[in-house]
Design an enzyme around this catalytic site. Structure first.
Site, PDB file in Angstrom:
ATOM      1  N   GLY A  46       0.843  -1.192   0.000  1.00 59.42           N
ATOM      2  CA  GLY A  46       0.000   0.000   0.000  1.00 59.42           C
ATOM      3  C   GLY A  46       0.874   1.235   0.000  1.00 59.42           C
ATOM      4  O   GLY A  46       2.073   1.154   0.317  1.00 59.42           O
ATOM      5  N   GLN A  51       2.902  10.108   1.861  1.00 58.76           N
ATOM      6  CA  GLN A  51       4.217   9.455   1.936  1.00 58.76           C
ATOM      7  C   GLN A  51       5.151   9.889   0.808  1.00 58.76           C
ATOM      8  O   GLN A  51       6.358   9.678   0.883  1.00 58.76           O
ATOM      9  CB  GLN A  51       4.063   7.926   1.902  1.00 58.76           C
ATOM     10  CG  GLN A  51       3.393   7.366   3.142  1.00 58.76           C
ATOM     11  CD  GLN A  51       3.275   5.864   3.085  1.00 58.76           C
ATOM     12  OE1 GLN A  51       2.343   5.328   2.502  1.00 58.76           O
ATOM     13  NE2 GLN A  51       4.235   5.159   3.663  1.00 58.76           N
ATOM     14  N   CYS A  94       5.830  -0.191   7.853  1.00 62.33           N
ATOM     15  CA  CYS A  94       5.496   0.999   7.058  1.00 62.33           C
ATOM     16  C   CYS A  94       6.722   1.418   6.266  1.00 62.33           C
ATOM     17  O   CYS A  94       7.821   1.470   6.807  1.00 62.33           O
ATOM     18  CB  CYS A  94       5.058   2.135   7.979  1.00 62.33           C
ATOM     19  SG  CYS A  94       4.598   3.641   7.088  1.00 62.33           S
ATOM     20  N   LEU A  95       6.523   1.721   4.985  1.00 63.47           N
ATOM     21  CA  LEU A  95       7.639   2.146   4.135  1.00 63.47           C
ATOM     22  C   LEU A  95       8.245   3.460   4.632  1.00 63.47           C
ATOM     23  O   LEU A  95       9.386   3.772   4.294  1.00 63.47           O
ATOM     24  CB  LEU A  95       7.169   2.302   2.688  1.00 63.47           C
ATOM     25  CG  LEU A  95       6.775   0.988   1.987  1.00 63.47           C
ATOM     26  CD1 LEU A  95       6.081   1.278   0.659  1.00 63.47           C
ATOM     27  CD2 LEU A  95       8.000   0.106   1.767  1.00 63.47           C
ATOM     28  N   HIS A 136      -4.433   1.191   7.755  1.00 64.65           N
ATOM     29  CA  HIS A 136      -3.085   1.766   7.750  1.00 64.65           C
ATOM     30  C   HIS A 136      -3.003   2.952   6.778  1.00 64.65           C
ATOM     31  O   HIS A 136      -2.454   4.010   7.129  1.00 64.65           O
ATOM     32  CB  HIS A 136      -2.082   0.667   7.365  1.00 64.65           C
ATOM     33  CG  HIS A 136      -0.658   1.100   7.287  1.00 64.65           C
ATOM     34  ND1 HIS A 136       0.289   0.748   8.228  1.00 64.65           N
ATOM     35  CD2 HIS A 136       0.009   1.859   6.381  1.00 64.65           C
ATOM     36  CE1 HIS A 136       1.455   1.282   7.896  1.00 64.65           C
ATOM     37  NE2 HIS A 136       1.323   1.953   6.768  1.00 64.65           N
ATOM     38  N   GLU A 137      -3.550   2.785   5.569  1.00 65.26           N
ATOM     39  CA  GLU A 137      -3.446   3.863   4.563  1.00 65.26           C
ATOM     40  C   GLU A 137      -4.335   5.056   4.926  1.00 65.26           C
ATOM     41  O   GLU A 137      -3.928   6.214   4.756  1.00 65.26           O
ATOM     42  CB  GLU A 137      -3.804   3.349   3.164  1.00 65.26           C
ATOM     43  CG  GLU A 137      -2.917   2.230   2.626  1.00 65.26           C
ATOM     44  CD  GLU A 137      -1.431   2.443   2.816  1.00 65.26           C
ATOM     45  OE1 GLU A 137      -0.961   3.604   2.862  1.00 65.26           O
ATOM     46  OE2 GLU A 137      -0.707   1.434   2.941  1.00 65.26           O
ATOM     47  N   HIS A 140      -2.671   7.187   7.393  1.00 69.97           N
ATOM     48  CA  HIS A 140      -1.686   8.110   6.796  1.00 69.97           C
ATOM     49  C   HIS A 140      -2.351   9.416   6.363  1.00 69.97           C
ATOM     50  O   HIS A 140      -1.754  10.495   6.480  1.00 69.97           O
ATOM     51  CB  HIS A 140      -1.029   7.482   5.563  1.00 69.97           C
ATOM     52  CG  HIS A 140       0.170   6.631   5.861  1.00 69.97           C
ATOM     53  ND1 HIS A 140       1.279   7.099   6.524  1.00 69.97           N
ATOM     54  CD2 HIS A 140       0.450   5.337   5.550  1.00 69.97           C
ATOM     55  CE1 HIS A 140       2.191   6.124   6.619  1.00 69.97           C
ATOM     56  NE2 HIS A 140       1.705   5.040   6.033  1.00 69.97           N
TER      57      HIS A 140
HETATM   58  O1  GNR Z   1       4.152  -2.552   2.624  1.00 73.73           O
HETATM   59  C1  GNR Z   1       3.486  -2.435   3.658  1.00 73.73           C
HETATM   60  N1  GNR Z   1       3.213  -3.531   4.400  1.00 73.73           N
HETATM   61  C2  GNR Z   1       2.276  -3.552   5.412  1.00 73.73           C
HETATM   62  C3  GNR Z   1       2.237  -4.664   6.226  1.00 73.73           C
HETATM   63  C4  GNR Z   1       1.317  -4.753   7.237  1.00 73.73           C
HETATM   64  C5  GNR Z   1       0.428  -3.733   7.435  1.00 73.73           C
HETATM   65  C6  GNR Z   1       0.461  -2.598   6.648  1.00 73.73           C
HETATM   66  C7  GNR Z   1       1.374  -2.525   5.635  1.00 73.73           C
HETATM   67  S1  GNR Z   1       1.377  -1.119   4.614  1.00 73.73           S
HETATM   68  C8  GNR Z   1       3.047  -1.104   4.097  1.00 73.73           C
HETATM   69  C9  GNR Z   1       3.258  -0.030   3.048  1.00 73.73           C
HETATM   70  C10 GNR Z   1       3.018   1.317   3.658  1.00 73.73           C
HETATM   71  O2  GNR Z   1       3.750   1.840   4.450  1.00 73.73           O
HETATM   72  N2  GNR Z   1       1.904   1.911   3.327  1.00 73.73           N
HETATM   73  O3  GNR Z   1       1.570   3.093   3.866  1.00 73.73           O
HETATM   74 NI    NI Z   2       2.677   3.156   5.783  1.00 62.60          NI
END
Ligand code: GNR
Ligand code: NI
Length: 175
Positions: A46, A51, A94-95, A136-137, A140
């Site tokens: 995601g 980001q 999270c990236l 999660h997204e 953000h």
């Molecule tokens: O790549 C991602 N892996 C992930 C693993 C578990 C829960 C959420 C994520 S999202 C993350 C990519 C990211 O930071 N998206 O905002």
């Molecule tokens: Ni993230």
């Protein structure tokens, strides 16, 4: 299409509340294409516009690398969680906080309403990893990171480790 630079903690743009897309045009379509390419390049499951430095309510998700039942790429404009149920506790990363993971408590199942790239509203439901990615997204887009969802003790320990590697807020304040 372009691979964009992914901002990392503690960049202040990750902490801003993103604004809604008011008008869907070629710029929004290009943003969707670019964050999708950036997500696959990372690779990640995601990515949200803040980001890559754009505080707009746009994100993409593709959990298919880790879920064989996934239907592939999901593009979300102005997404809202309209219902949620149950709980799940799984590892999350999270990236924008590269190299760190923690178990995060999330809703087990969520339903999301959003606009597609043509501006048409749609609803999509997800469980498991997909439900986690939606939460999660959308976090953000509200300036929220997974570390904010940890218990105080786990959060403080993890932030101490993260700041050793990725640096502190101070480096921005001084700038
Ligand atoms: O790549 C991602 N892996 C992930 C693993 C578990 C829960 C959420 C994520 S999202 C993350 C990519 C990211 O930071 N998206 O905002
Ligand atoms: Ni993230």
């Amino acid at each position: 299409m372009a691979v964009l630079k992914i901002l990392t903690y503690p960049d202040p743009k990750l902490r801003r509340k993103s604004g809604p897309i008011e008008k869907i045009d070629g710029n929004v379509e290009k943003l969707l294409d670019d964050i999708t390419e950036t997500m696959y390049h990372a690779p990640g499951i995601g990515l949200a516009a803040p980001q890559v430095g754009l505080n707009l309510r746009v994100c993409v998700i593709d959990v298919s690398p880790r879920d064989e039942n996934s239907e592939g790429l999901i593009e979300l404009i102005n997404p809202v969680i309209i219902s949620a149920e149950g709980v799940q506790m799984e590892e999350e990363g999270c990236l924008s906080i590269p190299g760190f993971v923690s178990e995060v408590k999330r809703k087990a199942k969520v339903k999301v309403q959003a606009l597609d790239r043509s501006g048409k509203p749609f609803e999509i439901e997800g469980t498991g990893l997909l439900a986690r990615a939606f939460q999660h997204e959308i976090d953000h887009l509200d300036g929220m990171l997974f570390i904010d969802r940890l218990s105080r003790l786990k959060r403080e320990l993890l932030i101490r480790k993260i700041e050793k590697v990725l640096g502190k807020e101070q480096s921005y304040a001084a700038f």
